[in-house]
Design a protein around this motif. Structure first.
Motif, PDB file in Angstrom:
ATOM      1  N   ASN A 189      55.552 -47.337  92.855  1.00 42.04           N
ATOM      2  CA  ASN A 189      56.420 -46.435  92.109  1.00 42.04           C
ATOM      3  C   ASN A 189      56.602 -45.119  92.860  1.00 42.04           C
ATOM      4  OD1 ASN A 189      57.964 -45.435  89.960  1.00 42.04           O
ATOM      5  ND2 ASN A 189      56.157 -44.606  88.955  1.00 42.04           N
ATOM      6  N   VAL A 190      55.518 -44.604  93.419  1.00 46.03           N
ATOM      7  CA  VAL A 190      55.575 -43.339  94.156  1.00 46.03           C
ATOM      8  C   VAL A 190      56.391 -43.494  95.440  1.00 46.03           C
ATOM      9  CG1 VAL A 190      54.190 -41.674  95.458  1.00 46.03           C
ATOM     10  CG2 VAL A 190      53.469 -42.372  93.179  1.00 46.03           C
ATOM     11  N   VAL A 191      56.212 -44.599  96.158  1.00 45.31           N
ATOM     12  CA  VAL A 191      56.959 -44.807  97.407  1.00 45.31           C
ATOM     13  C   VAL A 191      58.461 -44.865  97.123  1.00 45.31           C
ATOM     14  CG1 VAL A 191      57.428 -46.464  99.258  1.00 45.31           C
ATOM     15  CG2 VAL A 191      55.064 -45.887  98.663  1.00 45.31           C
ATOM     16  N   VAL A 192      58.840 -45.639  96.115  1.00 40.36           N
ATOM     17  CA  VAL A 192      60.264 -45.728  95.759  1.00 40.36           C
ATOM     18  C   VAL A 192      60.774 -44.357  95.309  1.00 40.36           C
ATOM     19  CG1 VAL A 192      61.907 -46.737  94.129  1.00 40.36           C
ATOM     20  CG2 VAL A 192      60.187 -48.180  95.209  1.00 40.36           C
ATOM     21  N   GLY A 193      59.989 -43.657  94.501  1.00 40.09           N
ATOM     22  CA  GLY A 193      60.364 -42.321  94.050  1.00 40.09           C
ATOM     23  C   GLY A 193      60.495 -41.340  95.199  1.00 40.09           C
ATOM     24  N   TYR A 194      59.607 -41.458  96.186  1.00 37.64           N
ATOM     25  CA  TYR A 194      59.636 -40.571  97.353  1.00 37.64           C
ATOM     26  C   TYR A 194      60.931 -40.753  98.144  1.00 37.64           C
ATOM     27  CZ  TYR A 194      58.180 -38.447 101.783  1.00 37.64           C
ATOM     28  OH  TYR A 194      58.096 -37.684 102.918  1.00 37.64           O
ATOM     29  N   VAL A 195      61.291 -41.992  98.395  1.00 41.65           N
ATOM     30  CA  VAL A 195      62.529 -42.280  99.133  1.00 41.65           C
ATOM     31  C   VAL A 195      63.744 -41.758  98.358  1.00 41.65           C
ATOM     32  CG1 VAL A 195      64.014 -44.137  99.985  1.00 41.65           C
ATOM     33  CG2 VAL A 195      61.544 -44.230 100.377  1.00 41.65           C
ATOM     34  N   LEU A 196      63.764 -41.994  97.057  1.00 40.71           N
ATOM     35  CA  LEU A 196      64.875 -41.495  96.238  1.00 40.71           C
ATOM     36  C   LEU A 196      64.908 -39.973  96.209  1.00 40.71           C
ATOM     37  CD1 LEU A 196      64.811 -43.996  93.253  1.00 40.71           C
ATOM     38  CD2 LEU A 196      66.557 -43.804  95.020  1.00 40.71           C
ATOM     39  N   ALA A 197      63.733 -39.347  96.151  1.00 36.71           N
ATOM     40  CA  ALA A 197      63.674 -37.879  96.126  1.00 36.71           C
ATOM     41  C   ALA A 197      64.222 -37.284  97.408  1.00 36.71           C
ATOM     42  CB  ALA A 197      62.239 -37.416  95.892  1.00 36.71           C
ATOM     43  N   ILE A 198      63.850 -37.863  98.549  1.00 32.19           N
ATOM     44  CA  ILE A 198      64.339 -37.350  99.831  1.00 32.19           C
ATOM     45  C   ILE A 198      65.860 -37.477  99.887  1.00 32.19           C
ATOM     46  CG2 ILE A 198      64.297 -37.664 102.343  1.00 32.19           C
ATOM     47  CD1 ILE A 198      61.688 -36.514 101.020  1.00 32.19           C
ATOM     48  N   ALA A 199      66.370 -38.646  99.504  1.00 39.10           N
ATOM     49  CA  ALA A 199      67.823 -38.854  99.506  1.00 39.10           C
ATOM     50  C   ALA A 199      68.520 -37.867  98.565  1.00 39.10           C
ATOM     51  CB  ALA A 199      68.154 -40.289  99.113  1.00 39.10           C
TER      52      ALA A 199
END
Length: 74
Positions: free
Chosen positions: A15-25
């Motif tokens: 969940n954090v990895v997916v959230g991290y990628v979305l946050a950067i984008a």
């Protein structure tokens, strides 16, 4: 079926990895709208600042809800 602590951590980490990628984008798109100009390194650093908190939040909430679920089965 009970979720193990290890699987709770795996789920929280995913969940954090997916959230991290979305946050950067999202930062790359939204920051300029507010006049905030940063490079990729800054975006990655800002995102990393929240990773630990997000991981802990996801794990603890999962364990809380698992405990509630197990109590309701007793």
């Amino acid at each position: 079926m009970k979720q193990s602590r290890t699987m709770s951590m795996v789920e929280a980490a995913a969940n954090v990895v997916v959230g991290y990628v979305l946050a950067i984008a999202t930062q790359i798109v939204v920051f300029p709208w507010f006049g905030i100009e940063t490079g990729l390194a800054e975006h990655l650093s800002i995102g990393l600042a929240f990773v630990g908190v997000s991981l802990a939040r996801g794990y603890l909430l999962r364990r809380l809800f698992e405990a509630i679920r197990m109590r309701s089965l007793e």
